[in-house]
Design a protein around this motif. Structure first.
Motif, PDB file in Angstrom:
ATOM      1  N   UNK A  93      24.322 -33.780  10.169  1.00  0.00           N
ATOM      2  CA  UNK A  93      23.040 -33.926  10.331  1.00  0.00           C
ATOM      3  C   UNK A  93      22.995 -33.748  11.929  1.00  0.00           C
ATOM      4  N   UNK A  94      23.702 -34.423  12.770  1.00  0.00           N
ATOM      5  CA  UNK A  94      23.464 -34.309  14.298  1.00  0.00           C
ATOM      6  C   UNK A  94      23.811 -32.959  14.662  1.00  0.00           C
ATOM      7  N   UNK A  95      24.868 -32.276  14.333  1.00  0.00           N
ATOM      8  CA  UNK A  95      25.409 -31.008  14.697  1.00  0.00           C
ATOM      9  C   UNK A  95      24.226 -30.084  14.543  1.00  0.00           C
ATOM     10  N   UNK A  96      23.543 -30.092  13.262  1.00  0.00           N
ATOM     11  CA  UNK A  96      22.706 -29.258  12.810  1.00  0.00           C
ATOM     12  C   UNK A  96      21.242 -29.507  13.702  1.00  0.00           C
ATOM     13  N   UNK A  97      21.260 -30.575  14.238  1.00  0.00           N
ATOM     14  CA  UNK A  97      20.027 -30.902  15.090  1.00  0.00           C
ATOM     15  C   UNK A  97      19.861 -30.078  16.229  1.00  0.00           C
ATOM     16  N   UNK A  98      21.230 -29.847  16.628  1.00  0.00           N
ATOM     17  CA  UNK A  98      21.572 -29.128  18.068  1.00  0.00           C
ATOM     18  C   UNK A  98      21.554 -27.557  17.999  1.00  0.00           C
ATOM     19  N   UNK A  99      22.102 -27.292  16.791  1.00  0.00           N
ATOM     20  CA  UNK A  99      22.186 -25.697  16.464  1.00  0.00           C
ATOM     21  C   UNK A  99      22.260 -25.752  15.008  1.00  0.00           C
ATOM     22  N   UNK A 100      21.102 -25.375  14.597  1.00  0.00           N
ATOM     23  CA  UNK A 100      20.918 -25.117  12.806  1.00  0.00           C
ATOM     24  C   UNK A 100      21.894 -23.769  12.428  1.00  0.00           C
ATOM     25  N   UNK A 101      22.294 -23.221  13.320  1.00  0.00           N
ATOM     26  CA  UNK A 101      23.003 -21.842  12.979  1.00  0.00           C
ATOM     27  C   UNK A 101      24.602 -22.000  12.815  1.00  0.00           C
ATOM     28  N   UNK A 102      25.030 -22.914  13.495  1.00  0.00           N
ATOM     29  CA  UNK A 102      26.361 -23.348  13.613  1.00  0.00           C
ATOM     30  C   UNK A 102      27.169 -23.418  12.214  1.00  0.00           C
ATOM     31  N   UNK A 103      28.374 -23.219  12.064  1.00  0.00           N
ATOM     32  CA  UNK A 103      29.195 -23.293  10.623  1.00  0.00           C
ATOM     33  C   UNK A 103      29.832 -24.556  11.008  1.00  0.00           C
ATOM     34  N   UNK A 104      29.451 -25.495  10.043  1.00  0.00           N
ATOM     35  CA  UNK A 104      30.336 -26.931   9.993  1.00  0.00           C
ATOM     36  C   UNK A 104      31.356 -26.839   8.868  1.00  0.00           C
ATOM     37  N   UNK A 105      32.586 -27.043   9.206  1.00  0.00           N
ATOM     38  CA  UNK A 105      33.689 -26.983   8.286  1.00  0.00           C
ATOM     39  C   UNK A 105      34.047 -28.610   8.011  1.00  0.00           C
ATOM     40  N   UNK A 106      34.343 -28.950   6.713  1.00  0.00           N
ATOM     41  CA  UNK A 106      34.897 -29.852   6.237  1.00  0.00           C
ATOM     42  C   UNK A 106      36.408 -30.043   7.048  1.00  0.00           C
ATOM     43  N   UNK A 107      36.892 -31.118   7.028  1.00  0.00           N
ATOM     44  CA  UNK A 107      38.073 -31.579   7.705  1.00  0.00           C
ATOM     45  C   UNK A 107      39.028 -30.885   7.030  1.00  0.00           C
ATOM     46  N   UNK A 108      40.150 -30.241   7.707  1.00  0.00           N
ATOM     47  CA  UNK A 108      41.320 -29.444   7.222  1.00  0.00           C
ATOM     48  C   UNK A 108      42.155 -30.443   6.325  1.00  0.00           C
ATOM     49  N   UNK A 109      42.096 -30.178   5.037  1.00  0.00           N
ATOM     50  CA  UNK A 109      42.779 -30.867   3.966  1.00  0.00           C
ATOM     51  C   UNK A 109      44.420 -30.661   4.106  1.00  0.00           C
ATOM     52  N   UNK A 110      45.223 -31.726   4.022  1.00  0.00           N
ATOM     53  CA  UNK A 110      46.577 -31.284   4.248  1.00  0.00           C
ATOM     54  C   UNK A 110      47.321 -31.490   2.646  1.00  0.00           C
ATOM     55  N   UNK A 111      48.538 -30.784   2.759  1.00  0.00           N
ATOM     56  CA  UNK A 111      49.217 -30.604   1.577  1.00  0.00           C
ATOM     57  C   UNK A 111      49.716 -32.089   1.300  1.00  0.00           C
ATOM     58  N   UNK A 112      49.116 -32.536   0.053  1.00  0.00           N
ATOM     59  CA  UNK A 112      49.638 -34.039  -0.299  1.00  0.00           C
ATOM     60  C   UNK A 112      49.534 -34.318  -1.812  1.00  0.00           C
ATOM     61  N   UNK A 113      50.046 -35.206  -2.315  1.00  0.00           N
ATOM     62  CA  UNK A 113      49.926 -35.648  -3.748  1.00  0.00           C
ATOM     63  C   UNK A 113      49.001 -37.077  -3.491  1.00  0.00           C
TER      64      UNK A 113
END
Length: 195
Positions: free
Chosen positions: A29-49
């Protein structure tokens, strides 16, 4: 947003998709207020069980979707390491193969336009253990490592797989460009493409 939030070691209170969802919503929400065109990625998920306080990438993604956090990222970041095997090796524990399950889950939830970014992929070529090739399944993580020809084979195969799936894959980042050190106490020093 974040790095490997599905691992107990990277989330102080233990991996928790509910808490992470809140961080993701606020950050997006805060990032898009500053730049609505930026691509926001979820946190890189690691290999895990799903064990030891960590959460597998597919379980974590299902948790994000169940809490409607999927509305707060534009693309999914994954770390689909496959060593000691090639990414095409079909096994439930192969994180590259799990990426296809995550992609199918996203599509089944109406989000075929969202891409998966590979924000870490690689293999160590040094360490205190034994050098292996991609046909040797006996592997001690934290000590064993891949020989350089196995690393080269992985590079060639992921490049091919990436180009064949370009319609739903975003950025691709090899971890890492240069080895961190020549100290053989840990394979973590040897993920570089160059020494």
């Amino acid at each position: 947003i974040w790095n490997e939030p599905n691992l107990i070691m990277f989330w102080a209170t233990g991996a928790n998709f509910s808490d992470y969802s809140e961080l993701l919503k606020l950050s997006y929400t805060e990032i898009k207020k500053v730049d609505p065109n930026v691509t926001v990625l979820s946190g890189g998920l690691a290999a895990s069980a799903d064990e030891g306080g960590s959460i597998s990438p597919i379980t974590f993604m299902k948790g994000l979707y169940s809490s409607n956090a999927n509305y707060y990222f534009d693309a999914v970041a994954l770390h689909p390491y496959s060593y000691p095997v090639l990414p095409s090796y079909v096994a439930s524990w192969n994180s590259w193969q799990q990426m296809y399950t995550i992609r199918n889950y996203m599509v089944s939830n109406g989000e075929s336009s969202k891409k998966i970014w590979v924000t870490e992929y690689g293999a160590p070529t040094g360490g205190p253990g034994t050098s292996r090739d991609s046909s040797q399944l006996s592997f001690s993580y934290g000590s064993d490592y891949m020989n350089e020809s196995a690393q080269q084979g992985m590079i060639l195969q992921v490049t091919d797989l990436f180009s064949r799936n370009f319609d739903w894959m975003g950025g691709f980042f090899w971890y890492s460009l240069k080895d961190l050190s020549t100290n053989r106490d840990t394979p973590e020093n040897f993920f570089g493409l160059i020494r």
